[in-house]
Design a protein around this motif. Structure first.
Motif, short mmCIF file in Angstrom:
data_model
loop_
_atom_site.label_atom_id
_atom_site.label_comp_id
_atom_site.label_asym_id
_atom_site.label_seq_id
_atom_site.Cartn_x
_atom_site.Cartn_y
_atom_site.Cartn_z
N THR A 129 0.82 -1.20 0.00
CA THR A 129 0.00 0.00 0.00
C THR A 129 0.86 1.26 0.00
O THR A 129 0.32 2.35 -0.01
CB THR A 129 -0.93 0.04 1.22
OG1 THR A 129 -0.16 -0.24 2.37
CG2 THR A 129 -2.04 -0.96 1.09
N GLY A 130 2.18 1.10 0.06
CA GLY A 130 3.04 2.26 -0.07
C GLY A 130 3.62 2.78 1.23
O GLY A 130 4.29 3.80 1.24
N ALA A 131 3.36 2.10 2.35
CA ALA A 131 3.96 2.53 3.61
C ALA A 131 5.25 1.76 3.80
O ALA A 131 5.27 0.55 3.72
CB ALA A 131 3.01 2.25 4.77
N ILE A 202 -5.68 6.28 5.41
CA ILE A 202 -5.35 5.94 4.03
C ILE A 202 -5.34 4.44 3.84
O ILE A 202 -5.83 3.91 2.84
CB ILE A 202 -4.00 6.57 3.64
CG1 ILE A 202 -4.09 8.08 3.77
CG2 ILE A 202 -3.61 6.19 2.25
CD1 ILE A 202 -2.80 8.79 3.53
N ARG A 206 -7.63 2.31 1.30
CA ARG A 206 -7.08 1.43 0.29
C ARG A 206 -7.58 0.00 0.40
O ARG A 206 -7.50 -0.78 -0.55
CB ARG A 206 -5.55 1.41 0.38
CG ARG A 206 -4.87 2.64 -0.12
CD ARG A 206 -5.10 2.87 -1.59
NE ARG A 206 -4.70 1.75 -2.42
CZ ARG A 206 -3.47 1.55 -2.83
NH1 ARG A 206 -2.52 2.39 -2.51
NH2 ARG A 206 -3.17 0.51 -3.58
N ALA A 355 -3.85 -0.28 -8.99
CA ALA A 355 -3.27 -0.22 -7.66
C ALA A 355 -3.90 -1.26 -6.73
O ALA A 355 -3.25 -1.75 -5.82
CB ALA A 355 -3.46 1.18 -7.08
N PRO C 206 1.84 10.97 1.08
CA PRO C 206 0.99 9.89 0.57
C PRO C 206 0.51 10.08 -0.87
O PRO C 206 -0.41 9.41 -1.27
CB PRO C 206 -0.19 9.92 1.54
CG PRO C 206 -0.26 11.33 1.99
CD PRO C 206 1.12 11.85 1.99
N PRO C 291 0.66 5.23 4.25
CA PRO C 291 0.58 4.51 2.98
C PRO C 291 0.22 5.48 1.86
O PRO C 291 0.14 6.69 2.08
CB PRO C 291 -0.54 3.51 3.19
CG PRO C 291 -0.90 3.55 4.62
CD PRO C 291 -0.47 4.88 5.12
N ARG C 292 -0.02 4.93 0.69
CA ARG C 292 -0.23 5.74 -0.49
C ARG C 292 -1.70 5.70 -0.88
O ARG C 292 -2.35 4.67 -0.74
CB ARG C 292 0.64 5.17 -1.60
CG ARG C 292 0.56 5.86 -2.91
CD ARG C 292 1.32 5.08 -3.95
NE ARG C 292 2.68 4.78 -3.55
CZ ARG C 292 3.17 3.56 -3.47
NH1 ARG C 292 2.44 2.52 -3.77
NH2 ARG C 292 4.41 3.37 -3.10
N LEU C 293 -2.21 6.81 -1.36
CA LEU C 293 -3.60 6.82 -1.83
C LEU C 293 -3.68 6.20 -3.22
O LEU C 293 -2.67 6.06 -3.90
CB LEU C 293 -4.11 8.25 -1.90
CG LEU C 293 -4.63 8.87 -0.61
CD1 LEU C 293 -4.88 10.34 -0.84
CD2 LEU C 293 -5.90 8.20 -0.17
N ARG C 294 -4.90 5.85 -3.60
CA ARG C 294 -5.10 5.34 -4.95
C ARG C 294 -5.43 6.52 -5.83
O ARG C 294 -5.88 7.56 -5.35
CB ARG C 294 -6.25 4.36 -4.91
CG ARG C 294 -6.22 3.31 -5.97
CD ARG C 294 -7.28 2.29 -5.68
NE ARG C 294 -8.58 2.91 -5.61
CZ ARG C 294 -9.61 2.40 -4.97
NH1 ARG C 294 -9.47 1.28 -4.31
NH2 ARG C 294 -10.77 3.00 -4.96
N ILE C 295 -5.24 6.37 -7.15
CA ILE C 295 -5.36 7.54 -8.03
C ILE C 295 -6.76 8.14 -7.98
O ILE C 295 -6.93 9.36 -7.92
CB ILE C 295 -4.93 7.17 -9.47
CG1 ILE C 295 -4.99 8.38 -10.41
CG2 ILE C 295 -5.77 6.08 -10.05
CD1 ILE C 295 -3.78 9.24 -10.31
N ASP C 296 -7.80 7.30 -7.93
CA ASP C 296 -9.15 7.88 -7.93
C ASP C 296 -9.44 8.57 -6.61
O ASP C 296 -10.12 9.60 -6.56
CB ASP C 296 -10.19 6.80 -8.21
CG ASP C 296 -10.17 5.71 -7.18
OD1 ASP C 296 -9.06 5.30 -6.80
OD2 ASP C 296 -11.24 5.27 -6.74
N GLN C 297 -8.90 8.01 -5.52
CA GLN C 297 -9.08 8.66 -4.22
C GLN C 297 -8.37 10.00 -4.18
O GLN C 297 -8.86 10.99 -3.64
CB GLN C 297 -8.55 7.76 -3.10
CG GLN C 297 -9.37 6.49 -2.95
CD GLN C 297 -8.65 5.45 -2.15
OE1 GLN C 297 -7.43 5.51 -1.95
NE2 GLN C 297 -9.39 4.45 -1.70
#
Lengths: 373, 174, 372
Positions: A129-131, A202, A206, A355, C206, C291-297
């Motif tokens: 998830t990017g963390a 976040i 996700r 994603a 993020p 963490p990272r958001l998704r593109i649509d979010q």
């Protein structure tokens, strides 16, 4: 590079993306051929087999005692559990009684292994998830478990510790002190990780509602373990058909509600807590005594076949063993839990974003060594 | 690696694994012949499992009955394996019921030359990869499977490496 | 322009280039060290004291590496893309003052210039993605385009709020205007908007969606290596530093600090530097946590939350200016809007583990025999 299929009327081409076998988040050498429309996934074609070593066939050429090492190398994150599954199959065939102490040692090792494996999952889920921080929290605690494994079995990963009829050798002398130190550390580590990642907005965004599968569908796909329990099906071999001494411990089976990625994730976090409970009880109950039932001469199980089930961190492992009475098995077939969970991937990946693919695959927690064997 | 060559002892004189069915197994053994009457199954047992041997063409129907009959309710396919016995291949289905918590084995023997079994993917979609694997390694054709392309091996692989006749464990020094 | 002016200009640009390179080196070291501390490890330790020379070693490695170009790339565009990304991010610094008199060229329309130039780097990212003949790069490039364009609007509107307050687009004047009250006290909403939109602008966690290594494996940069990749890297860190510096200039009082003679160039420079590095640390801290958001979010956050909020910010600032209310009234309005926003979002995504988020425990009812 740019392959295209023009089927749509407006000269639109669908982009095919080869995710894997070399992709940072396919957890090994898994390959998905994704047909994508912008960021949406419209088709998915999973490919496996890049790590196929013919483990099952190799088993047919090895003595029973040697096969344990091959099982270590299937699911390389939960070696003890794999060894146990094979040994149980042989013991079932031979109707061999395992000494009490050995059973307790097996349970302790397997549950610690479950924790180590779920910690790994926790870390990689964060990465997917990017963390970037959770993985280091997870590895700190996993490292502590691994060094305990090293003290017990002499190896950090490929232990070859659980043998047919018992275990290789007794626990080291300072085992109780080590455990007394390790348990609070693990408890604290799990709580820290939980606080860091689980309820992050976040992370929730996700994972909530992504890759939903309901219990009935999950069963029909043969999913098992945390992935199935997240869909609300309370199926756990440790409870349904208690093997070893699992019927002596008081523990619960975490089950989810919606069967989405977050449930699959949190069921595992909760399982670590339950595993800690089991280990604690096992440490308290562990008797003294022999650690192995000696088998005279070369191991020759009687003719027949047996199927042993065990609950691996990733799901239910099954070992189907056919013996012709010689010193080598006639056929060994493994039901690898990741393999069965991965079959449902096509269903899970319907109508999602690129994603999400990564997150859904991560939430299944596959080990390719086991999928391909 | 130096390995002692032990001659395989086949047939008589080898002890047989004892059958030890539990209560659920015995109950299942009692009710199975009635439910599967039309398929004329051979009943048997292996250690703690009830074994039902049926004709290969009946496999899919037997599985469907096993899944849909309320007394059996085998909704979970544990494992699908193929065992090579030389002139015949045996397809083995391990079934489990998540509601009744009992399990059984369905077996079907096919000739190695024309190994054809109906696919059980319509019954359990989870059988998909198991059947592809069986096709890859043993050459069993599962009729009605949506996609029998190689799973573990690459396209165009010659032979069936799972079979006992495939040279695999005969290491040669070089 | 006289000869002296020209020489001064060239010297300034050279100095800027040198300075920014040093800043980037220090930032990479700082990021690795700081993230290391967050993650319970040491960070770089081997090269030089406290690993201080690690950044230099990395730079040397990158420059000395073989520059690989994949077979089917669009050569000209492929080689141009790093420059197209780098030059705007560097050009922006021409008008950013480090202290009152320490600026290469103080433009009256400085803010407009900065906004105009910082948008250009999107072109570089898209062309880099397109020319690489790699699908991940294309995906990343498109993601970058979508993300950066949509976050341009909130960032422009946030900057507009500041320009309205100070009645100027000259950065020096903006800072001078904050001598009594820095704008982050007057316009908390603006700070919030600028930080979020700024993070998305430079693509840091993020919002590091266009280069998400777990999804698109580095996005537009996936095929670049060696020195060309280093140029992207340089640009990315300069952008981060730019956002931090703008944050300091626009909202945190620039080189001014109560009790210190910020007008003296040396002191002002130090104060500005310390403030900027602190903001950068906040950005790194976010990276270590989220963490990272998704593109649509990300897009819905941009268009549905940040853009309306930015307009509200401009409107409240306008009301404050038009009616001549006291400064604290704007603060109050800002805080109230922020509170309402967080309350609304918080109601939709609960922070605390509520029952629906916890997992039930299943214990079979049939009693299992306890042996022993």
């Amino acid at each position: 590079m740019v392959e295209s299929r023009s089927e749509a009327p407006l000269d639109m081409v669908q982009m095919m993306v080869n995710m894997g076998p070399q992709h940072p988040s396919t957890h090994g050498v898994f390959r998905m051929v994704l047909g994508i429309d912008g960021e949406r996934v419209v088709s998915v074609d999973p490919h496996i087999g890049y790590l196929h070593r013919g483990s099952e066939k190799l088993c047919e050429g090895e003595l029973y005692t040697q096969i344990v090492t091959l099982f270590d190398r299937m699911d390389y994150l939960s070696n003890f559990n794999n060894e146990l599954a094979f040994c149980m199959a042989v013991e079932k065939l031979m109707a061999l009684q395992v000494p009490e102490r050995a059973e307790y040692i097996r349970v302790i090792m397997c549950e610690l292994n479950r924790i180590a494996s779920h910690l790994m999952f926790f870390g990689t889920m964060g990465l997917d998830t990017g963390a970037i921080t959770p993985v280091l929290y997870a590895f700190r605690d996993r490292e502590r478990v691994q060094s305990l494994f090293e003290a017990v079995s002499g190896a950090r990963m490929m232990h070859n510790y659980i043998r047919v009829g018992g275990v290789k050798e007794d626990l080291p002398e300072d085992f109780r002190q080590r455990m007394a130190k390790l348990m609070p550390q693990l408890k604290q580590g799990i709580e820290e990780g939980d606080r860091l990642l689980s309820f992050s907005e976040i992370f929730l965004a996700r994972n909530k509602g992504i890759g939903v599968i309901d219990g009935k569908t999950a069963i029909s796909y043969g999913m098992s373990g945390p992935a199935l329990r997240a869909s609300g099906v309370p199926m756990d071999v440790r409870k349904d058909e208690p093997y070893s001494v699992y019927n002596r411990f008081d523990f619960g089976i975490p089950i989810g509600e919606k069967g989405d990625c977050w449930d699959r994730y949190y069921v595992r976090i909760e399982e670590m807590r339950q595993s800690l409970r089991i280990v604690e009880q096992a440490m308290a109950q562990m008797p003294d005594g022999p650690i192995s039932t000696p088998v005279r001469g070369v191991l020759r199980p009687p003719r027949g076949e047996a199927y042993a089930r065990a609950e691996n961190p990733r799901g239910e492992i099954g070992v189907y063993l056919v013996s012709d009475g010689s010193d080598k098995p006639y056929r060994v077939k493994v039901r690898p839990p990741s393999f069965c969970n991965l079959v449902a991937l096509k269903y899970l990946l319907r109508d999602c974003y690129v994603a999400d693919c990564v997150v859904i695959l991560g939430s299944l927690d596959v080990v390719l060594g086991e999928v391909d064997r | 690696m130096v390995r002692t060559v032990v001659e395989r002892r086949r047939g008589h004189g080898v002890p047989q694994a004892a059958v030890a069915l539990d209560d659920k197994g015995r109950a299942l053994e009692a009710m199975l012949p009635e439910i599967l009457k039309e398929f004329q199954p051979d009943m048997g047992a292996a250690v703690d499992l009830v074994v039902v041997t049926v004709k290969p063409r009946d496999v899919a129907s037997v599985c469907r009955v096993a899944k849909e009959s309320p007394q059996l309710a085998f909704d979970f396919l544990l494992c699908l394996s193929v065992v090579d016995y030389g002139e015949r291949l045996q397809v083995v289905y391990h079934l489990y019921s998540t509601t009744r918590k009992h399990k059984m084995v369905v077996k079907a023997d096919v000739l190695t030359e024309e190994a054809r079994v109906p696919s059980v993917t319509p019954v359990w979609p989870g059988a998909d990869w198991f059947e592809r694997e069986g096709h890859d390694l043993y050459g069993v054709v599962f009729e009605g499977h949506p996609n029998m392309s190689p799973l573990l091996l690459y396209e165009g692989f010659e032979g069936f490496p799972g079979r006992r006749s495939y040279p695999f464990n005969e290491y040669t020094e070089w | 322009m006289s000869l002296g002016d020209g020489i001064r200009m060239i010297a300034g640009i050279l100095g800027l280039f040198l300075g920014l390179t040093i800043v980037v080196l220090s930032l990479t070291w700082l990021e690795r060290k700081f993230l290391g501390r967050i993650q319970m490890r040491m960070g770089p330790m081997r090269v030089g004291p406290y690993g201080l020379l690690q950044a230099v070693a990395d730079a040397v490695k990158l420059v000395a590496k073989e520059d690989i170009m994949p077979g089917r790339v669009d050569r000209v565009v492929y080689w141009m893309a790093p420059l197209v990304v780098f030059i705007p991010s560097f050009m922006v610094w021409v008008t950013i003052p480090f202290a009152r008199d320490l600026v290469v060229r103080n433009l009256e329309m400085g803010l407009l210039y900065i906004i105009a130039f910082s948008v250009l780097s999107i072109v570089g990212l898209v062309t880099a993605g397109w020319s690489s003949a790699n699908k991940y790069a294309v995906l990343g490039g498109f993601r970058a385009a979508a993300q950066l364009v949509s976050y341009e609007i909130p960032i422009i509107l946030a900057v507009l709020g500041v320009a309205m307050l100070s009645q100027s687009m000259n950065l020096v004047k903006v800072v001078e205007d904050q001598a009594t009250v820095p704008y982050f006290l007057v316009q908390p909403l603006g700070v919030f908007l600028f930080l979020l939109a700024g993070l998305a602008e430079v693509g840091r966690t993020p919002f590091d969606i266009h280069q998400a290594e777990s999804e698109v494996v580095g996005g537009p940069f996936v095929e670049y290596s060696g020195a060309h990749w280093a140029v992207f890297f340089l640009a990315e860190y300069i952008n981060t530093f730019t956002i931090a510096a703008l944050m300091v200039l626009l909202f945190l009082g620039g080189w001014l600090l109560p009790g210190l003679p910020g007008d003296v160039a040396g002191v002002g420079f130090l104060v500005f530097g310390v403030k900027t590095y602190l903001v950068v640390l906040v950005i790194f801290w976010l990276r270590g946590t989220y963490p990272r958001l998704r593109i649509d979010q990300l897009m819905s956050l941009g268009w549905k939350v940040l853009v309306p909020l930015a307009f509200v910010n401009v409107v409240t600032t306008g009301m404050y200016l038009f009616y001549g209310w006291p400064a604290w009234s704007l603060t109050l309005m800002s805080v109230a809007i922020l509170a309402v926003t967080f309350w609304t979002i918080g109601r939709r995504m609960r922070t605390t583990p509520k029952p629906e988020y916890t997992v039930k425990l299943y214990v079979p009812t049939t009693e299992v025999p306890h042996a022993g």
